[in-house]
Design an enzyme around this catalytic site. Structure first.
Site, PDB file in Angstrom:
ATOM      1  N   ARG A 195       3.876 -49.818  10.762  1.00  0.00           N
ATOM      2  CA  ARG A 195       3.535 -48.428  11.085  1.00  0.00           C
ATOM      3  C   ARG A 195       3.266 -47.638   9.809  1.00  0.00           C
ATOM      4  O   ARG A 195       2.488 -46.693   9.809  1.00  0.00           O
ATOM      5  CB  ARG A 195       4.655 -47.782  11.901  1.00  0.00           C
ATOM      6  N   TYR A 205       0.179 -45.163   9.253  1.00  0.00           N
ATOM      7  CA  TYR A 205       0.287 -43.763   8.817  1.00  0.00           C
ATOM      8  C   TYR A 205      -0.613 -43.496   7.608  1.00  0.00           C
ATOM      9  O   TYR A 205      -1.289 -42.473   7.537  1.00  0.00           O
ATOM     10  CB  TYR A 205       1.740 -43.406   8.462  1.00  0.00           C
ATOM     11  N   TYR A 253       1.641 -34.080  19.338  1.00  0.00           N
ATOM     12  CA  TYR A 253       2.456 -33.610  20.460  1.00  0.00           C
ATOM     13  C   TYR A 253       3.790 -33.086  19.928  1.00  0.00           C
ATOM     14  O   TYR A 253       4.235 -33.474  18.842  1.00  0.00           O
ATOM     15  CB  TYR A 253       2.644 -34.715  21.508  1.00  0.00           C
TER      16      TYR A 253
END
Ligand code: SAM
Length: 263
Positions: free
Chosen positions: A67, A71, A93
């Site tokens: 991840r 990123y 979100y």
């Protein structure tokens, strides 16, 4: 000159975004989005013609990709549009900067390169939590930790206040390549928590509703039940206090007051 603004869409579709954040999305040259569901994506597409999802940078099915690398690639994509002189708006979100590193990384880099960059707050999962479980976090305070960090580092838990463990479904997933944890890792977490809480201590699995017609999930289980509980990417674990606040007699003496005088 290029400019970057990171905004939060809130947790609940369309209704929890601030007017100023929505207006940035509408006027942006390019919008990058990181939202959890298809409804939100479609709604963003109605607000701006050029919405690009950052989801595409996560590992595809069958692919192993950290991840951290995803990123970095997201930040690179964002920065390239800022460098192209555009007003770039990133819509994340919840709150764009709460347990979310891409916005912080992108803003830092943009500023280092001499561009204007800022963040607008949004309604986070935590903001929804206090509303849904009817608790004022100011009553006894709270600690808020990422579940894996809680396991890997020496945090000291305050048994008098609430504890929130974010990304509970990823607890102990240190490789940053998997999207779920295991029962064995959750057992280690429970064992660790037993320093402060008993196995019969009641904890809450919390999931704020993403759309208005859904109910939030507020499920009480015992700590012992956690390893086999149904957890997913949006679950947050709430551990209520185990001990009642006690008075600090030394401070009371210094302040020259008695327990009876406290309002
Ligand atoms: N920036 C987001 C915010 O402001 O809420 C948090 C992003 S963080 C990477 C993801 C974690 O947030 C989840 O693992 C979960 O702990 C929490 N979370 C996200 N959506 C949630 C929801 N609908 N209900 C409860 N917790 C949620």
């Amino acid at each position: 000159a290029g400019r970057l603004v990171c905004v939060g869409t809130g947790i609940q579709l369309a209704g929890q975004i601030s007017p100023i954040s929505q207006s940035y999305i509408e006027t942006a040259d390019v919008v990058f989005s990181l939202v959890t569901d298809g409804f939100s994506t479609r709604w963003l597409n109605e607000l701006n013609d050029d919405v690009r999802s950052l989801q595409t940078f996560y590992a595809k099915e069958g692919e192993i990709k950290s991840r951290r690398q995803s990123y970095d690639e997201m930040v690179e994509a964002i920065l390239s549009q800022v460098a192209a002189g555009k007003l770039v708006v990133c819509a994340f979100y919840g709150h764009p900067g709460v347990f979310a590193c891409v916005s912080h990384m992108a803003i830092k880099q943009a500023k280092q390169l001499g561009y204007k960059a800022s963040m607008l707050p949004g309604i986070s999962a935590e903001a929804c939590l206090w509303a849904d479980i009817n608790v004022d976090p100011g009553n006894v305070g709270f600690q808020s930790l990422e579940a894996t960090q809680f396991l890997l580092y020496n945090h000291v838990i305050n048994p008098y206040s609430y504890l929130l463990l974010w990304q509970i479904a990823l607890a102990g997933e240190h490789t940053l390549t998997q999207f779920s944890t295991t029962e064995a890792k959750l057992n280690i977490l429970v064992e660790h928590l037993q320093q402060w809480y008993s196995l019969s201590h009641e904890v809450i699995i919390y999931e704020a509703a993403n759309v208005a017609f859904q109910q939030p999930r507020v499920e009480t289980i015992t700590l012992a039940e956690l390893p086999t509980a149904d957890l997913n990417a949006i679950s947050t674990l709430v551990v209520p206090p185990v001990a009642q606040l006690t008075l600090n007699q030394q401070i009371l003496t210094k302040l020259n007051i008695t327990a009876a005088e406290i309002g």
